[in-house]
Scaffold this motif. Structure first.
Motif, PDB file in Angstrom:
ATOM      1  N   LEU A  48      29.211  -5.991 -18.120  1.00 25.29           N
ATOM      2  CA  LEU A  48      28.423  -5.599 -16.943  1.00 25.29           C
ATOM      3  C   LEU A  48      28.944  -4.307 -16.317  1.00 25.29           C
ATOM      4  O   LEU A  48      28.245  -3.693 -15.516  1.00 25.29           O
ATOM      5  N   GLU A  49      30.168  -3.927 -16.689  1.00 23.98           N
ATOM      6  CA  GLU A  49      30.823  -2.761 -16.091  1.00 23.98           C
ATOM      7  C   GLU A  49      30.845  -2.904 -14.573  1.00 23.98           C
ATOM      8  O   GLU A  49      30.588  -1.958 -13.822  1.00 23.98           O
ATOM      9  N   GLY A  50      31.173  -4.108 -14.142  1.00 26.86           N
ATOM     10  CA  GLY A  50      31.082  -4.420 -12.717  1.00 26.86           C
ATOM     11  C   GLY A  50      32.218  -3.898 -11.875  1.00 26.86           C
ATOM     12  O   GLY A  50      32.063  -3.682 -10.687  1.00 26.86           O
ATOM     13  N   GLY A  51      33.391  -3.690 -12.483  1.00 24.98           N
ATOM     14  CA  GLY A  51      34.517  -3.267 -11.670  1.00 24.98           C
ATOM     15  C   GLY A  51      34.942  -4.368 -10.712  1.00 24.98           C
ATOM     16  O   GLY A  51      34.556  -5.523 -10.835  1.00 24.98           O
ATOM     17  N   CYS A  52      35.742  -3.985  -9.733  1.00 28.20           N
ATOM     18  CA  CYS A  52      36.316  -4.964  -8.806  1.00 28.20           C
ATOM     19  C   CYS A  52      35.661  -4.943  -7.432  1.00 28.20           C
ATOM     20  O   CYS A  52      35.987  -5.740  -6.576  1.00 28.20           O
ATOM     21  N   GLN A  53      34.743  -3.989  -7.198  1.00 32.98           N
ATOM     22  CA  GLN A  53      34.214  -3.830  -5.848  1.00 32.98           C
ATOM     23  C   GLN A  53      32.839  -4.458  -5.656  1.00 32.98           C
ATOM     24  O   GLN A  53      32.178  -4.178  -4.682  1.00 32.98           O
ATOM     25  N   VAL A  54      32.388  -5.253  -6.611  1.00 31.22           N
ATOM     26  CA  VAL A  54      31.026  -5.774  -6.511  1.00 31.22           C
ATOM     27  C   VAL A  54      31.018  -7.298  -6.587  1.00 31.22           C
ATOM     28  O   VAL A  54      31.965  -7.900  -7.083  1.00 31.22           O
ATOM     29  N   PRO A  55      29.948  -7.912  -6.077  1.00 32.34           N
ATOM     30  CA  PRO A  55      29.890  -9.376  -6.040  1.00 32.34           C
ATOM     31  C   PRO A  55      29.556  -9.986  -7.405  1.00 32.34           C
ATOM     32  O   PRO A  55      28.400 -10.060  -7.800  1.00 32.34           O
ATOM     33  N   ILE A  56      30.595 -10.405  -8.105  1.00 24.47           N
ATOM     34  CA  ILE A  56      30.428 -11.094  -9.384  1.00 24.47           C
ATOM     35  C   ILE A  56      31.278 -12.355  -9.368  1.00 24.47           C
ATOM     36  O   ILE A  56      32.483 -12.296  -9.115  1.00 24.47           O
ATOM     37  N   GLY A  57      30.656 -13.478  -9.645  1.00 23.04           N
ATOM     38  CA  GLY A  57      31.382 -14.720  -9.845  1.00 23.04           C
ATOM     39  C   GLY A  57      31.151 -15.186 -11.269  1.00 23.04           C
ATOM     40  O   GLY A  57      30.021 -15.138 -11.761  1.00 23.04           O
ATOM     41  N   VAL A  58      32.207 -15.611 -11.947  1.00 23.18           N
ATOM     42  CA  VAL A  58      32.041 -16.156 -13.304  1.00 23.18           C
ATOM     43  C   VAL A  58      33.179 -17.135 -13.572  1.00 23.18           C
ATOM     44  O   VAL A  58      34.340 -16.849 -13.321  1.00 23.18           O
ATOM     45  N   LYS A  59      32.805 -18.317 -14.049  1.00 27.84           N
ATOM     46  CA  LYS A  59      33.804 -19.363 -14.326  1.00 27.84           C
ATOM     47  C   LYS A  59      33.458 -20.059 -15.634  1.00 27.84           C
ATOM     48  O   LYS A  59      32.376 -20.612 -15.790  1.00 27.84           O
ATOM     49  N   ALA A  60      34.394 -20.010 -16.570  1.00 24.37           N
ATOM     50  CA  ALA A  60      34.280 -20.764 -17.819  1.00 24.37           C
ATOM     51  C   ALA A  60      35.083 -22.050 -17.672  1.00 24.37           C
ATOM     52  O   ALA A  60      36.194 -22.036 -17.142  1.00 24.37           O
ATOM     53  N   THR A  61      34.515 -23.166 -18.110  1.00 20.19           N
ATOM     54  CA  THR A  61      35.169 -24.460 -17.968  1.00 20.19           C
ATOM     55  C   THR A  61      35.109 -25.204 -19.294  1.00 20.19           C
ATOM     56  O   THR A  61      34.020 -25.511 -19.796  1.00 20.19           O
ATOM     57  N   ILE A  62      36.264 -25.484 -19.865  1.00 23.04           N
ATOM     58  CA  ILE A  62      36.331 -26.215 -21.133  1.00 23.04           C
ATOM     59  C   ILE A  62      36.105 -27.698 -20.873  1.00 23.04           C
ATOM     60  O   ILE A  62      36.646 -28.268 -19.918  1.00 23.04           O
ATOM     61  N   SER A  63      35.299 -28.326 -21.715  1.00 23.67           N
ATOM     62  CA  SER A  63      34.991 -29.753 -21.552  1.00 23.67           C
ATOM     63  C   SER A  63      36.232 -30.603 -21.817  1.00 23.67           C
ATOM     64  O   SER A  63      37.186 -30.165 -22.471  1.00 23.67           O
ATOM     65  N   GLU A  64      36.207 -31.825 -21.300  1.00 20.19           N
ATOM     66  CA  GLU A  64      37.363 -32.713 -21.443  1.00 20.19           C
ATOM     67  C   GLU A  64      37.680 -33.025 -22.905  1.00 20.19           C
ATOM     68  O   GLU A  64      38.833 -33.231 -23.267  1.00 20.19           O
ATOM     69  N   ASP A  65      36.639 -33.051 -23.742  1.00 20.43           N
ATOM     70  CA  ASP A  65      36.882 -33.335 -25.158  1.00 20.43           C
ATOM     71  C   ASP A  65      37.213 -32.083 -25.970  1.00 20.43           C
ATOM     72  O   ASP A  65      37.390 -32.143 -27.188  1.00 20.43           O
ATOM     73  N   ASN A  66      37.290 -30.935 -25.271  1.00 19.23           N
ATOM     74  CA  ASN A  66      37.674 -29.668 -25.905  1.00 19.23           C
ATOM     75  C   ASN A  66      36.678 -29.190 -26.973  1.00 19.23           C
ATOM     76  O   ASN A  66      37.025 -28.372 -27.814  1.00 19.23           O
ATOM     77  N   GLN A  67      35.447 -29.664 -26.895  1.00 20.42           N
ATOM     78  CA  GLN A  67      34.450 -29.296 -27.895  1.00 20.42           C
ATOM     79  C   GLN A  67      33.530 -28.174 -27.425  1.00 20.42           C
ATOM     80  O   GLN A  67      33.030 -27.392 -28.238  1.00 20.42           O
ATOM     81  N   THR A  68      33.292 -28.110 -26.119  1.00 19.56           N
ATOM     82  CA  THR A  68      32.351 -27.127 -25.585  1.00 19.56           C
ATOM     83  C   THR A  68      32.966 -26.402 -24.381  1.00 19.56           C
ATOM     84  O   THR A  68      33.986 -26.831 -23.831  1.00 19.56           O
ATOM     85  N   VAL A  69      32.326 -25.316 -24.000  1.00 16.14           N
ATOM     86  CA  VAL A  69      32.731 -24.594 -22.796  1.00 16.14           C
ATOM     87  C   VAL A  69      31.468 -24.227 -22.017  1.00 16.14           C
ATOM     88  O   VAL A  69      30.498 -23.747 -22.593  1.00 16.14           O
ATOM     89  N   LYS A  70      31.489 -24.514 -20.721  1.00 15.77           N
ATOM     90  CA  LYS A  70      30.373 -24.210 -19.836  1.00 15.77           C
ATOM     91  C   LYS A  70      30.701 -22.935 -19.068  1.00 15.77           C
ATOM     92  O   LYS A  70      31.830 -22.763 -18.594  1.00 15.77           O
ATOM     93  N   VAL A  71      29.730 -22.045 -18.968  1.00 11.15           N
ATOM     94  CA  VAL A  71      29.935 -20.788 -18.255  1.00 11.15           C
ATOM     95  C   VAL A  71      28.918 -20.694 -17.121  1.00 11.15           C
ATOM     96  O   VAL A  71      27.706 -20.765 -17.353  1.00 11.15           O
ATOM     97  N   ASP A  72      29.421 -20.545 -15.895  1.00  8.66           N
ATOM     98  CA  ASP A  72      28.576 -20.335 -14.723  1.00  8.66           C
ATOM     99  C   ASP A  72      28.809 -18.917 -14.228  1.00  8.66           C
ATOM    100  O   ASP A  72      29.961 -18.467 -14.138  1.00  8.66           O
ATOM    101  N   ALA A  73      27.738 -18.209 -13.905  1.00  7.52           N
ATOM    102  CA  ALA A  73      27.894 -16.823 -13.456  1.00  7.52           C
ATOM    103  C   ALA A  73      26.856 -16.471 -12.404  1.00  7.52           C
ATOM    104  O   ALA A  73      25.760 -17.050 -12.375  1.00  7.52           O
TER     105      ALA A  73
END
Length: 313
Positions: free
Chosen positions: A237-262
């Motif tokens: 995104l070339e967002g840099g540090c001065q702009v409103p961006i939220g992003v969180k990757a979360t690995i599932s408990e069984d370690n099979q998948t990863v969910k990404v919220d942005a």
């Protein structure tokens, strides 16, 4: 290596983080000498101006990198959320640590949650991302800038300058100062998506294979996967540090998948793009980039350009 010098900022939180890395290294290499080189960064000295107006979060890392170049330190310990997604030539992110609590937190002397705040309450934060996400939850809230280290921010809250403030939960928890305010309530990542790398420590070095090999014992696989996704998303995104961006990757408990919220948008939440996806964990090296491309197709770059102009007004 018989001796390692750690470059660190002088704030209580930065010192805690560097001491944490020192202790971890001594557990692995008990005969090693490990010292801290405390450095006052420009961002620590200028406390009355939002970071966006004085150069962004790179200010927290630049002086530490100079110490590495000048051979005044061997490694630098950073909050990964403060580390720009592109490194200058010759520098390496040698390791990332196991993630602490990635959530933002609500602190108040009078109210137990964002929902409990009265109409028009004053909430302190300087983060453009947090501003956006607070406005999404409570459009009526009055936002007021909040700079300084954690202890300074809490002192301002207790002095009555704010009805509530928003901080990273992990900083308060590391310093064990949750009890200094009446209400300390971490906010679910379903409600507020954190910054990339929030609650992960990054260890930066010059490109030194021996040192990088030594530090590999501190490298956490899960944190690496999550940080790679989040940093790829911001990099594309070339967002840099001065702009409103939220992003969180979360690995599932069984370690099979990863969910990404942005989410990306305007600081006042007047416009935003928000999405999530879940993929097999083996796709972690591509999913952040692919998600960023989807956001770009929806107009994210134009939106971030508008947001950046607001940040510098």
């Amino acid at each position: 290596m018989e001796r390692i010098v750690i470059a660190t900022r002088r704030s209580k939180l930065a010192l805690w983080q560097s001491e944490y890395i020192k202790e971890r290294l001594l557990e692995l290499y008990p005969n090693m000498t490990i010292e801290l080189n405390e450095i006052a960064t420009r961002a620590d000295k200028i406390l009355d101006v939002p970071l966006a107006k004085i150069g962004g979060k790179g200010l927290f890392t630049k002086e530490l990198e100079i110490a590495l170049l000048n051979k005044e330190a061997d490694i630098a310990v950073h909050s990964l959320k403060d580390v720009p997604v592109e490194f200058e030539e010759g520098f390496k992110l040698a390791a990332v640590t196991k993630r602490f609590d990635p959530r933002d937190a609500f602190l108040s002397e009078k109210y137990s949650s964002i929902d409990e705040l009265p109409q028009g309450a004053v909430v302190g934060t300087t983060s453009l991302r947090r501003r956006m996400e607070i406005k999404m939850l409570r459009p009526d809230i009055n936002l007021k800038d909040l700079r300084g280290n954690i202890n300074t921010r809490i002192a301002k809250l207790k002095a009555g300058e704010y009805d509530a403030i928003i901080l990273a939960a992990t900083g308060v928890q590391k310093l064990q100062i949750e009890d200094e305010v009446k209400y300390f309530a971490p906010i679910s990542t379903d409600k507020m998506t954190p910054s990339m790398g929030q609650a992960i420590l990054g260890i930066e070095t010059l490109d030194n294979p021996e040192l990088i090999e030594l530090l590999s014992a501190l490298h956490d696989k899960d944190a690496h996967i999550e940080a790679t996704i989040e940093r790829d998303f911001v990099r594309v995104l070339e967002g840099g540090c001065q702009v409103p961006i939220g992003v969180k990757a979360t690995i599932s408990e069984d370690n099979q998948t990863v969910k990404v919220d942005a989410i990306v948008g305007m600081p006042d939440a007047s416009e935003y793009i928000q999405d999530s996806t879940t993929v097999e964990i083996g796709k972690f090296e591509t999913v952040g980039k692919e998600m960023a491309q989807k956001f770009i197709a929806k107009g994210a770059k134009e939106l971030l350009a508008k947001a950046e102009k607001v940040a510098f007004q």
